[in-house]
Design a protein around this motif. Structure first.
Motif, PDB file in Angstrom:
ATOM      1  N   SER A  85      15.927  -6.794   2.545  1.00 50.03           N
ATOM      2  CA  SER A  85      15.120  -5.719   1.966  1.00 50.03           C
ATOM      3  C   SER A  85      13.674  -5.913   2.387  1.00 50.03           C
ATOM      4  O   SER A  85      13.192  -7.044   2.496  1.00 50.03           O
ATOM      5  N   LEU A  86      12.983  -4.810   2.591  1.00 47.24           N
ATOM      6  CA  LEU A  86      11.556  -4.852   2.892  1.00 47.24           C
ATOM      7  C   LEU A  86      10.822  -4.934   1.566  1.00 47.24           C
ATOM      8  O   LEU A  86      10.950  -4.052   0.713  1.00 47.24           O
ATOM      9  N   VAL A  87      10.060  -6.003   1.374  1.00 48.26           N
ATOM     10  CA  VAL A  87       9.370  -6.235   0.107  1.00 48.26           C
ATOM     11  C   VAL A  87       7.879  -6.339   0.403  1.00 48.26           C
ATOM     12  O   VAL A  87       7.461  -7.035   1.318  1.00 48.26           O
ATOM     13  N   SER A  88       7.084  -5.625  -0.383  1.00 46.46           N
ATOM     14  CA  SER A  88       5.621  -5.697  -0.228  1.00 46.46           C
ATOM     15  C   SER A  88       5.031  -6.390  -1.447  1.00 46.46           C
ATOM     16  O   SER A  88       5.724  -6.669  -2.426  1.00 46.46           O
ATOM     17  N   TYR A  89       3.715  -6.655  -1.398  1.00 40.35           N
ATOM     18  CA  TYR A  89       3.046  -7.328  -2.507  1.00 40.35           C
ATOM     19  C   TYR A  89       3.248  -6.556  -3.791  1.00 40.35           C
ATOM     20  O   TYR A  89       3.175  -5.334  -3.828  1.00 40.35           O
ATOM     21  N   GLU A  90       3.506  -7.269  -4.846  1.00 41.00           N
ATOM     22  CA  GLU A  90       3.641  -6.783  -6.216  1.00 41.00           C
ATOM     23  C   GLU A  90       4.743  -5.748  -6.390  1.00 41.00           C
ATOM     24  O   GLU A  90       4.796  -5.069  -7.405  1.00 41.00           O
ATOM     25  N   SER A  91       5.631  -5.630  -5.420  1.00 35.85           N
ATOM     26  CA  SER A  91       6.742  -4.684  -5.579  1.00 35.85           C
ATOM     27  C   SER A  91       7.903  -5.366  -6.276  1.00 35.85           C
ATOM     28  O   SER A  91       8.056  -6.586  -6.248  1.00 35.85           O
ATOM     29  N   VAL A  92       8.727  -4.565  -6.922  1.00 39.49           N
ATOM     30  CA  VAL A  92       9.944  -5.038  -7.569  1.00 39.49           C
ATOM     31  C   VAL A  92      11.080  -4.183  -7.040  1.00 39.49           C
ATOM     32  O   VAL A  92      11.017  -2.955  -7.091  1.00 39.49           O
ATOM     33  N   ILE A  93      12.093  -4.836  -6.534  1.00 41.73           N
ATOM     34  CA  ILE A  93      13.244  -4.119  -5.994  1.00 41.73           C
ATOM     35  C   ILE A  93      14.492  -4.634  -6.695  1.00 41.73           C
ATOM     36  O   ILE A  93      14.744  -5.845  -6.723  1.00 41.73           O
ATOM     37  N   ASN A  94      15.255  -3.721  -7.263  1.00 41.66           N
ATOM     38  CA  ASN A  94      16.534  -4.066  -7.882  1.00 41.66           C
ATOM     39  C   ASN A  94      17.641  -3.659  -6.932  1.00 41.66           C
ATOM     40  O   ASN A  94      17.660  -2.529  -6.427  1.00 41.66           O
ATOM     41  N   ILE A  95      18.543  -4.571  -6.685  1.00 38.16           N
ATOM     42  CA  ILE A  95      19.638  -4.338  -5.731  1.00 38.16           C
ATOM     43  C   ILE A  95      20.959  -4.503  -6.468  1.00 38.16           C
ATOM     44  O   ILE A  95      21.203  -5.536  -7.107  1.00 38.16           O
ATOM     45  N   ALA A  96      21.804  -3.475  -6.386  1.00 37.06           N
ATOM     46  CA  ALA A  96      23.136  -3.555  -6.989  1.00 37.06           C
ATOM     47  C   ALA A  96      24.034  -4.424  -6.109  1.00 37.06           C
ATOM     48  O   ALA A  96      24.060  -4.266  -4.887  1.00 37.06           O
ATOM     49  N   ILE A  97      24.733  -5.355  -6.746  1.00 41.17           N
ATOM     50  CA  ILE A  97      25.678  -6.222  -6.036  1.00 41.17           C
ATOM     51  C   ILE A  97      27.018  -6.155  -6.752  1.00 41.17           C
ATOM     52  O   ILE A  97      27.099  -5.704  -7.893  1.00 41.17           O
TER      53      ILE A  97
END
Length: 167
Positions: A85-97
């Motif tokens: 996943s592309l993640v930037s500063y202070e970002s939050v990414i939720n990924i379904a697994i």
């Protein structure tokens, strides 16, 4: 016949010579028997040691097989899920697994070098980006980008993740 002349009459020493030969042969036979018995005793001791080593070797091989079986039964990977996943500063990414048992799962994360953008829009390679992650539930992986050091930072990086679930 052996004759020795010490007097006027010859003396027959054959019986004494034969007795001496018989005594020497008997003595040598006794020594050979004793040596043979000692050798047989040594062979018995060696055979006993070989038997003991064979028993120990067999027991060791059995224990090794038990340990291998025990390890094999405990270190079985049930599933592996991977992504990026592309993640930037202070970002939050939720990924379904796919659902995993949180008590039997681990999360591995690696970050690639990112690209930064200044306030004027100039881009340059970034070599110091970090992100973290956590399994928030049996079906969710949360990735979080690092905190910005100033308002102009807009770094982003590819985060490679892997969830391993064990039996």
């Amino acid at each position: 016949m052996i004759n020795v002349i010490m007097s006027a009459e010859p003396v027959d020493l054959t019986p004494k010579f034969d007795q001496l030969k018989a005594d020497i042969l008997a003595d040598n036979a006794a020594k050979l028997t004793a040596n043979l018995t000692a050798s047989e005793n040594q062979n018995a001791v060696i055979d006993n040691k070989i038997d003991n080593l064979t028993t120990v070797n067999s027991a060791t091989n059995t224990k090794i097989d038990e340990v291998k079986s025990d390890i094999a039964s405990k270190v079985v990977i049930k599933s592996i899920q991977r992504g990026e996943s592309l993640v930037s500063y202070e970002s939050v990414i939720n990924i379904a697994i796919s659902a995993v048992d949180l008590n039997k799962s681990i999360l591995n994360i690696n970050c690639a070098d990112g690209v930064s953008k200044t306030a004027s829009g100039t881009t340059s390679d970034s070599t110091s980006f970090s992100a973290g992650g956590i399994l928030t539930s049996a079906t969710n992986l949360k990735l979080v980008g690092a905190k910005k050091l100033n308002a102009y930072m807009s770094y982003a990086s590819i985060v490679f993740w892997e969830v391993i679930e064990y039996e």
